[in-house]
Design an enzyme around this catalytic site. Structure first.
Site, PDB file in Angstrom:
ATOM      1  N   HIS A  60     -10.151   7.225  15.496  1.00 59.38           N
ATOM      2  CA  HIS A  60     -10.011   6.330  16.637  1.00 59.38           C
ATOM      3  C   HIS A  60      -8.849   6.725  17.552  1.00 59.38           C
ATOM      4  O   HIS A  60      -9.054   7.089  18.709  1.00 59.38           O
ATOM      5  CB  HIS A  60      -9.811   4.887  16.155  1.00 59.38           C
ATOM      6  CG  HIS A  60     -10.915   4.368  15.267  1.00 59.38           C
ATOM      7  ND1 HIS A  60     -12.220   4.223  15.690  1.00 59.38           N
ATOM      8  CD2 HIS A  60     -10.889   3.975  13.974  1.00 59.38           C
ATOM      9  CE1 HIS A  60     -12.961   3.737  14.697  1.00 59.38           C
ATOM     10  NE2 HIS A  60     -12.177   3.579  13.637  1.00 59.38           N
TER      11      HIS A  60
HETATM   12  O1  RIB Z   1     -10.079  -0.260  15.514  1.00 61.29           O
HETATM   13  C1  RIB Z   1      -9.306   0.910  15.355  1.00 61.29           C
HETATM   14  C2  RIB Z   1      -7.878   0.651  15.702  1.00 61.29           C
HETATM   15  O2  RIB Z   1      -7.350  -0.326  14.807  1.00 61.29           O
HETATM   16  C3  RIB Z   1      -6.979   1.886  15.522  1.00 61.29           C
HETATM   17  O3  RIB Z   1      -5.928   1.839  16.441  1.00 61.29           O
HETATM   18  C4  RIB Z   1      -6.448   1.723  14.133  1.00 61.29           C
HETATM   19  O4  RIB Z   1      -5.164   2.337  13.963  1.00 61.29           O
HETATM   20  C5  RIB Z   1      -6.300   0.241  14.027  1.00 61.29           C
HETATM   21  O5  RIB Z   1      -5.059  -0.095  14.594  1.00 61.29           O
END
Ligand code: RIB
Ligand code: CA
Length: 306
Positions: free
Chosen positions: A242
């Site tokens: 992500h």
């Molecule tokens: O949904 C993914 C996000 O949530 C990313 O930033 C991960 O690190 C969590 O913070």
């Protein structure tokens, strides 16, 4: 590909396994003149996210970069963490050195405003990898400084993808829906990197082997971090990366295809709190909706092994 000129950059983050990979990517990319890391409570509490930012910088030999602690809770609701995914240490139990200094400060928002006031308008980028609490406070409490932000690129939300916190909501937005609503309504240009693209940038076991084969510190520790992600989550033969997608977009925007939406946020108290409310006829927010995944993964690998 020749490097773009370096840009003044602040990373606002809740490290966090994928935050750590994203930070290591940025540290290995000369296009980012990283002036500071501001931390926010999110994946884990503020003391741990702040400690982890320091740990990552020590590992990378960049303790010259200041860590400034930010919000220890959402603006107006009870926070929750994702220690079940990121571990109680926030880094999946992967071995990192301890910070060699205390945080440079505990008021990330004031620090951000000062940096924005000191540098030429439009030259400071903010890469937001966690809940938007610090960014929302910057926009609210220091609007003139905030108007000087260059690029604001944030990982968060889900448009046509299911959520990862309930059916519709994504963690960074669900952790502080009110903060996200402030950011989206502020008129501040922002590029949102949602689950719609981050779930398409996935590391499999072969990718981890390629990282390890390079025998370079950032690549090796990233492989260990993603391996920890494999251990703590289910998701078949690969795991989504992500937060690194924020840096990949900043490095090479043409890897992504963006659409413009009017964005609101469900700020109720149902299981959909944090879900994005989007209007395809409006157009304030640029949202990445497609990605060249092989090229994005190749760019990440090349930078981590550099
Ligand atoms: O949904 C993914 C996000 O949530 C990313 O930033 C991960 O690190 C969590 O913070
Ligand atoms: Ca994060």
């Amino acid at each position: 590909m020749p490097h773009q000129p370096s840009r003044i950059t602040v990373i606002d983050t809740d490290p966090g396994i994928d935050d750590a990979v994203a930070i290591l990517l940025a540290l290995n990319s000369p296009e980012f003149d990283i002036r500071g890391i501001t931390t926010v409570a999110g994946n884990i509490g503020i003391a741990t996210t702040t400690r982890n930012a320091g740990r990552i910088l020590v590992l990378a030999g960049r303790s010259d970069i200041p860590v400034i602690a930010g919000a220890n809770a959402p603006l107006s609701r009870k926070g929750f963490d994702t220690a079940d995914i990121h571990g109680n240490d926030g880094l999946g139990g992967v071995s990192f050195p301890e910070p060699i200094a205390q945080p440079a400060g505990h008021d990330a928002v004031a620090w951000l405003a000062q940096l924005l006031d000191e540098e030429a308008a439009g030259t400071v980028d903010i890469l937001a990898l966690g809940p938007l609490t610090n960014v929302a406070r910057l926009l609210t409490e220091h609007p003139t400084s905030a108007s000087r932000i260059g690029r604001l690129i944030a990982m968060g939300g889900a448009i046509r993808e299911p959520g990862n916190i309930g059916l519709k909501a994504e963690f960074n937005i669900a952790a502080d829906p009110e903060a996200a609503e402030i950011v989206f309504a502020s008129g501040q240009p922002v590029t949102l990197i949602p689950l719609d693209v981050t779930r398409k940038v996935r590391a499999d076991r072969a990718y981890l082997s390629a990282l390890r084969a390079a025998a370079k510190p950032a690549a090796t520790i990233s492989a260990e971090l993603i391996d920890a992600y494999f251990q703590s989550t289910t998701g078949g033969e690969s795991r989504p990366l992500h937060d690194p997608c924020v840096m990949l977009y900043a490095l090479q925007p043409d890897l992504f295809g963006c659409e413009r939406f009017g964005l609101g946020v469900d700020t109720g108290n149902s299981g959909d709190a944090g879900a994005l409310l989007f209007d395809t006829n409006a157009g304030e927010i640029s949202v990445a909706m497609t990605v060249n995944s092989p090229a994005a993964l190749d760019l990440l690998r090349k930078r981590l092994i550099a």
